[in-house]
Structure formats: C-alpha cells, structure tokens
Write an enzyme that holds these catalytic residues in place. Sequence first.
Site, PDB file in Angstrom:
ATOM      1  N   ASP A 181       0.822  -1.204   0.000  1.00 40.26           N
ATOM      2  CA  ASP A 181       0.000   0.000   0.000  1.00 40.26           C
ATOM      3  C   ASP A 181       0.862   1.264   0.000  1.00 40.26           C
ATOM      4  O   ASP A 181       1.830   1.352   0.755  1.00 40.26           O
ATOM      5  CB  ASP A 181      -0.863  -0.050   1.277  1.00 40.26           C
ATOM      6  CG  ASP A 181      -1.962   0.976   1.299  1.00 40.26           C
ATOM      7  OD1 ASP A 181      -2.855   0.909   0.444  1.00 40.26           O
ATOM      8  OD2 ASP A 181      -1.933   1.845   2.196  1.00 40.26           O
ATOM      9  N   GLU A 236       1.749  -0.421  -4.813  1.00 41.71           N
ATOM     10  CA  GLU A 236       0.815   0.627  -5.210  1.00 41.71           C
ATOM     11  C   GLU A 236       1.592   1.934  -5.256  1.00 41.71           C
ATOM     12  O   GLU A 236       1.864   2.542  -4.216  1.00 41.71           O
ATOM     13  CB  GLU A 236      -0.355   0.749  -4.217  1.00 41.71           C
ATOM     14  CG  GLU A 236      -1.414   1.705  -4.745  1.00 41.71           C
ATOM     15  CD  GLU A 236      -2.260   2.362  -3.661  1.00 41.71           C
ATOM     16  OE1 GLU A 236      -3.372   2.799  -3.978  1.00 41.71           O
ATOM     17  OE2 GLU A 236      -1.806   2.462  -2.509  1.00 41.71           O
TER      18      GLU A 236
HETATM   19  O1  TEU Z   1      -4.865   3.930  -1.510  1.00 37.83           O
HETATM   20  C1  TEU Z   1      -3.967   4.993  -1.640  1.00 37.83           C
HETATM   21  C2  TEU Z   1      -4.440   6.065  -2.483  1.00 37.83           C
HETATM   22  O2  TEU Z   1      -3.648   6.851  -2.906  1.00 37.83           O
HETATM   23  C3  TEU Z   1      -5.923   6.101  -2.745  1.00 37.83           C
HETATM   24  O3  TEU Z   1      -6.516   6.334  -1.525  1.00 37.83           O
HETATM   25  C4  TEU Z   1      -6.322   7.149  -3.693  1.00 37.83           C
HETATM   26  O4  TEU Z   1      -5.784   8.378  -3.324  1.00 37.83           O
HETATM   27  C5  TEU Z   1      -7.814   7.343  -3.768  1.00 37.83           C
HETATM   28  O5  TEU Z   1      -8.498   6.251  -3.270  1.00 37.83           O
HETATM   29  C6  TEU Z   1      -8.211   7.568  -5.216  1.00 37.83           C
HETATM   30  O6  TEU Z   1      -9.560   7.359  -5.369  1.00 37.83           O
HETATM   31  C7  TEU Z   1      -4.523   2.911  -0.646  1.00 37.83           C
HETATM   32  C8  TEU Z   1      -5.640   1.898  -0.550  1.00 37.83           C
HETATM   33  O7  TEU Z   1      -5.832   1.294  -1.796  1.00 37.83           O
HETATM   34  C9  TEU Z   1      -6.864   2.569  -0.023  1.00 37.83           C
HETATM   35  O8  TEU Z   1      -7.965   1.704   0.026  1.00 37.83           O
HETATM   36  C10 TEU Z   1      -6.536   3.086   1.363  1.00 37.83           C
HETATM   37  O9  TEU Z   1      -7.629   3.807   1.856  1.00 37.83           O
HETATM   38  C11 TEU Z   1      -5.301   3.968   1.369  1.00 37.83           C
HETATM   39  O10 TEU Z   1      -4.223   3.400   0.652  1.00 37.83           O
HETATM   40  C12 TEU Z   1      -4.807   4.199   2.769  1.00 37.83           C
HETATM   41  O11 TEU Z   1      -4.231   3.026   3.275  1.00 37.83           O
END
Ligand code: TEU
Length: 493
Positions: A181, A236
């Site tokens: 993440d 990610e």
């Molecule tokens: O997402 C990181 C992230 O950058 C996203 O939150 C993005 O900014 C946004 O959703 C765009 O629509 C990750 C995970 O995939 C997410 O589910 C988490 O909420 C987030 O990290 C925090 O851990």
Amino acid sequence: MYPRSFADGNGDGVGDLIGLRRRLDHLAELGVDAVWLSPFYRSPMADFGYDVADHTDVDPLFGTLDDFDALLADAHARGIRVLVDLVPNHTSDQHPWFRDPAKRDWYIRRDGAPDTPPNNWRAAFGDYPAWTWDEASGQWYLHLFLPQQPDLDWANPEVEAAMHDVMRFWLDRGVDGFRIDVVHGIGKDPALPDDPPEVGGLPHATVNDDPRTHPFIRRMRALADSYDGDRVLVGEVYLLDTRKVVAYYGDGDELHLAFNFPPLYTAWDAGKWRRQIERAEAEHNAVGGWPTWVLSNHDNVRHCTRYGSEACARAAAVLLLTLRGTPFVYQGDELGLEDAEVPADRVVDPGGRDGCRAPIPWDGSADHGWPDGEPWLPFPAGADTRNVATLRTDEGSILHLYRRLLAVRRGSPALRTGTWRALDAPDGVLAYERRSQDGADRRVVIVNFGDAAATVPLDGRWRIDVEAADPTATGAYEGSISGSNALLLSTGE
Ligand code: TEU
C-alpha cells in the site's frame, strides 16, 4: 479481492475468510493465477482495514489465523497464489505502537504551536491538513490519510525492522507475496518542505516521491528474495505519471510490479488508449520493467460504470487481458458489475468509495447468497440476473468472456510474454499485434471504441479466437468489426 464484499461465511453481512474459501472454485473456474487480498488484519475499520491495529492477526470480523491458513492451503491446492496487503506507510491510531509513549519516535511528529501545522500537506479523503495535534505528546503527528492513520517514520530503523518482521510472519506462513500500500509514501524528506503551489492542494499521498524510499524497497525485495519459491512484490505507486512509477522497479532490485494508474483514469477512447499504451511500453522498456494493467479496484468507480455500457466493459476485458504485462481483475468485473447506488444513510467510507465495494451477488435468490441478513452495503443494480449462478449457465455472458480470454491467454506465448506492436486502424479503432519471442505464435487484437461498425483489413488469414460481444463466436475474420466490440484473432483459417 475485497474480502469484506466477496462472500459471507457466517451470516453477519460482512464477507470473511471462511466465505472466501468456500467460493474459491469461482476463482479457479475463472482461471486466475493469483489473488491479492485487501487487509483482513485487526483494525478499528476507520478505513476498512487499511488502518491496521495488529499486522499479525486476523480481525474477528474476518475469522482467525487458522481460517487464513486453511484458505491459503485450499488456494494453493487449486494452483492459485495468494498475495496479502502490506500497509507500511501508516498504522491505526489504536495500534499498540502508536499508544506506547516509548515508541513516539516510530511516527512522524513535530513540535509546534497547536494552531499552525508544520507544513501545508493535505490528507486524502477530505479537505483538511495531513497533521493532527496530539494532546498527549503536545506535538503534531502526520497522517497522509485519516487522522486515525498516523504515518510511521521509516527513518527510524526500528520501524523498518518491525515491518520486516511483519513480512517474515506472512512469508513464513507461505504467502506468495505482497501488494504494498502507498509504497511510494514511506520515504520522506525530513525537512518536510511545503508542497509547491502547482500541486494545487492535492493529497500529499499522491505526490510524495522521495529518493529515500528506494533503499527501503530494495531491502524489502532482498527479504522476499531470501525466501524459497517465487515471492512477488506489487507496489501501489499512486503517482499519476508513468515515468515516475517505473522508477520503483529500480535496477530490477526493487518492485517486481508496480501499478500504473494513468490508464485507469483514461477515458474510453481509441486515441487516448493508444497513447497510454505506447507510453507504458516505452517507459517500462526504458527500465526493463514488466507492465501492469488495471481498470478497476476497491478505490475507484468501476469501469463498467465509467464506460457506461456492458458492451464497452466486454471490449475493455479483451483489451485488459491481451496487453503486454500483468493484468489485474477486480472482483465482480468478471460479472460486469456496476457500482452500487448507495443511499446517503448507508454511506460509510470517508473516501466515498462505497459503490465499488458492493457485495458480490452469488445467485438470483432473495439474499443473493448472503445468508441471514442484509450485507453491509447494497447490491449493485440488476443482481437478480447479474450474479455468478445465472451468468455461469449462459455461455454468451461476460463471465464466460473472461474465462475464455484467460484460457486463451494461458495457452498463448504471444499473449503471455510476447511483444506488442500497434497496427494501422481507422479512427475509433485500436489494433495491435502480439508476437512470441520465437515468432511462432502471433495474435491480433482489434478493439472498436466507437458505436459504428468499422473495416479493419489485415494481411493474411485470421481466425476469431474470442469475440467480446459473443464469446461463443468462431470462424474466419472477415475484415470488419461491429461497434463497441473487440476481437482476439489468431493466424489460420
Ligand atoms: O490507496 C492509496 C491512495 O492513494 C488512494 O486512496 C487514492 O488516493 C484514492 O483512493 C483515489 O480514489 C490505498 C488503498 O488502496 C486505499 O484503500 C486506502 O484507503 C489507502 O491506501 C490508505 O491506506
């Protein structure tokens, strides 16, 4: 996979590991190689599990560690690898580390006055600063996401060692790797400079791109490589610039795979997609990185909803599963699910992402296979017919399209590892060739983004392997394609 919404084993309306394990045959039939599970660890669920309170235990909502071990064994018995989610950038504010005064320096804190945050960084999920004043310590703490998700300080070697222990815990249990993440967030400039005005108030999590992150990833990679078998790191890297994303492959010593999100935010348009693909090809080739492709996930409106029709979603499936790289299918895309409409009184996600997290409808019964109660979110529209049991019996369904595409891909060296080359095509149509390294296997893909039929002449004789609009179609390619359709062709009569 989003375990909360996949399948419910205990009738509490929330998906869990027992439910997931019972439905593994759906994934085996679909033909996937591996699954990535979003977090199922102990969590107060302020961010539905991305606020981890214990990295090495299963939240009771999802089951137990024994349930996880059984799931892993059953998945492996079906030839399906399992990746778990590693959340290294932050923890829950309920994590024992954050509550331990002796571990205050495990988190990014700054002294200051309670009315002036240390810099201008913005949090995700709302228009507010990435800093919260902590009365207990009399300091600010950083959170790139919710205030309940304080950022760890990776400059502290104890944090890195603790996160390596977390990785070992799951690798020792036999997981095949991690989806990591916001991995581009873990290294931070200790001077904490303001984000420049051109960032325009975007969440800092979408722009943090500090060189200090790379050694941290290299050491995660070395740890994964020290294990037997193939253990994969998928990062990610939420930077909306492919050139920045590919830096996280390092010299083949950082991530094995990085999500490349710009195509996910690209409209359903032949010219725009061709530019995205050519960009991805060039940027990944420049660093020797293997591309990834993703159209939907648990954070974004599903592409069936964004593209506006099932016909487009079917054509998009052909595109997704025939590009050069590793494709990621989000649970429910294989059913052509749209986002659920979530009434205001049922909205639960602070990031407004509930629609794509709706439960999977398993059959056409009243409860759609979610027994003893209403699931935590409403079902997507059309679940009476758009469900696993109904689509399984329909050879022409989008579910069978996904199965057929994955089966053809599995048997084709050109599609698995071959080169990609654009072919001439009329406006509104994208055509390309995939070719195996030895040239023995060649496939052509034609995607018609427009509504009108198009003529696409090809040299030689080609046969239809898969047609998006009708996965049962076979026969010779006659040189044209109907509107909002896609074809996967192979050489021969
Ligand atoms: O997402 C990181 C992230 O950058 C996203 O939150 C993005 O900014 C946004 O959703 C765009 O629509 C990750 C995970 O995939 C997410 O589910 C988490 O909420 C987030 O990290 C925090 O851990």
